[in-house]
Write a protein that holds these residues in place. Structure first.
Motif, PDB file in Angstrom:
ATOM      1  N   SER A 169     -54.993 -22.575 -42.536  1.00  0.00           N
ATOM      2  CA  SER A 169     -54.364 -21.429 -41.903  1.00  0.00           C
ATOM      3  C   SER A 169     -54.264 -20.278 -42.884  1.00  0.00           C
ATOM      4  O   SER A 169     -54.105 -20.494 -44.089  1.00  0.00           O
ATOM      5  CB  SER A 169     -52.949 -21.779 -41.439  1.00  0.00           C
ATOM      6  N   SER A 194     -51.336 -29.265 -43.420  1.00  0.00           N
ATOM      7  CA  SER A 194     -51.589 -28.560 -42.167  1.00  0.00           C
ATOM      8  C   SER A 194     -53.067 -28.225 -42.036  1.00  0.00           C
ATOM      9  O   SER A 194     -53.841 -28.349 -42.983  1.00  0.00           O
ATOM     10  CB  SER A 194     -50.763 -27.275 -42.111  1.00  0.00           C
ATOM     11  N   ASP A 195     -53.438 -27.792 -40.833  1.00  0.00           N
ATOM     12  CA  ASP A 195     -54.792 -27.295 -40.636  1.00  0.00           C
ATOM     13  C   ASP A 195     -54.961 -26.041 -41.486  1.00  0.00           C
ATOM     14  O   ASP A 195     -53.989 -25.329 -41.741  1.00  0.00           O
ATOM     15  CB  ASP A 195     -55.019 -26.938 -39.164  1.00  0.00           C
ATOM     16  N   PRO A 204     -43.919 -20.923 -40.007  1.00  0.00           N
ATOM     17  CA  PRO A 204     -45.105 -20.636 -39.197  1.00  0.00           C
ATOM     18  C   PRO A 204     -45.064 -19.196 -38.687  1.00  0.00           C
ATOM     19  O   PRO A 204     -43.996 -18.645 -38.449  1.00  0.00           O
ATOM     20  CB  PRO A 204     -44.996 -21.610 -38.028  1.00  0.00           C
ATOM     21  N   TYR A 224     -49.245 -19.038 -41.695  1.00  0.00           N
ATOM     22  CA  TYR A 224     -47.948 -19.235 -42.339  1.00  0.00           C
ATOM     23  C   TYR A 224     -47.501 -17.949 -43.013  1.00  0.00           C
ATOM     24  O   TYR A 224     -48.311 -17.178 -43.529  1.00  0.00           O
ATOM     25  CB  TYR A 224     -48.001 -20.356 -43.382  1.00  0.00           C
TER      26      TYR A 224
END
Length: 123
Positions: free
Chosen positions: A59, A56-57, A25, A30
């Motif tokens: 990103s 994951s959301d 992260p 990321y």
């Protein structure tokens, strides 16, 4: 495991130069770090990265190439796949830290026309 002989670990990072892929992260989404020689022998190591991004959301993703010493055409194909995955989720992908032969490989393939390559100071 890359099938290469172990190489002395860099005490400052804890990584060796035999080739590694790390996804972590960051403040913008990321950060994927390529270390050493990254090639076809490491293709299975990309799957957890894609799994993490899928779970994951959406990103943004930055691929940090500042510690990469070599990439081959399989990595270029993975960059295109990664770009499509990230873009389909409404996020952006950039690459940073590419120098020398790594940058030449990216440029010769035209990947830098698809995925922005930015200086380290901008990431």
């Amino acid at each position: 495991m890359t099938g290469r002989s172990p190489i002395a670990e860099d005490e400052s990072t804890g990584w060796d130069s035999a080739g590694q892929i790390r996804c972590e992260p960051s403040r913008f989404g990321y950060r994927i770090v390529l270390v050493g020689e990254v090639d076809l022998t490491m293709s299975v190591e990309w799957e957890p990265v894609f799994g993490l991004l899928a779970d994951s959301d959406p990103s943004d993703v930055t691929v940090d190439l500042s510690a990469a010493t070599f990439i081959d055409s399989s990595v270029l194909g993975t960059f295109v796949r990664l770009h499509r995955t990230v873009s389909a989720r409404g996020a952006e992908m950039t690459m940073t830290g590419a120098e020398g032969s790594v940058m030449r490989t990216i440029s010769l393939a035209g990947i830098d026309r698809l995925i922005p390559v930015v200086p380290v100071s901008e990431t």
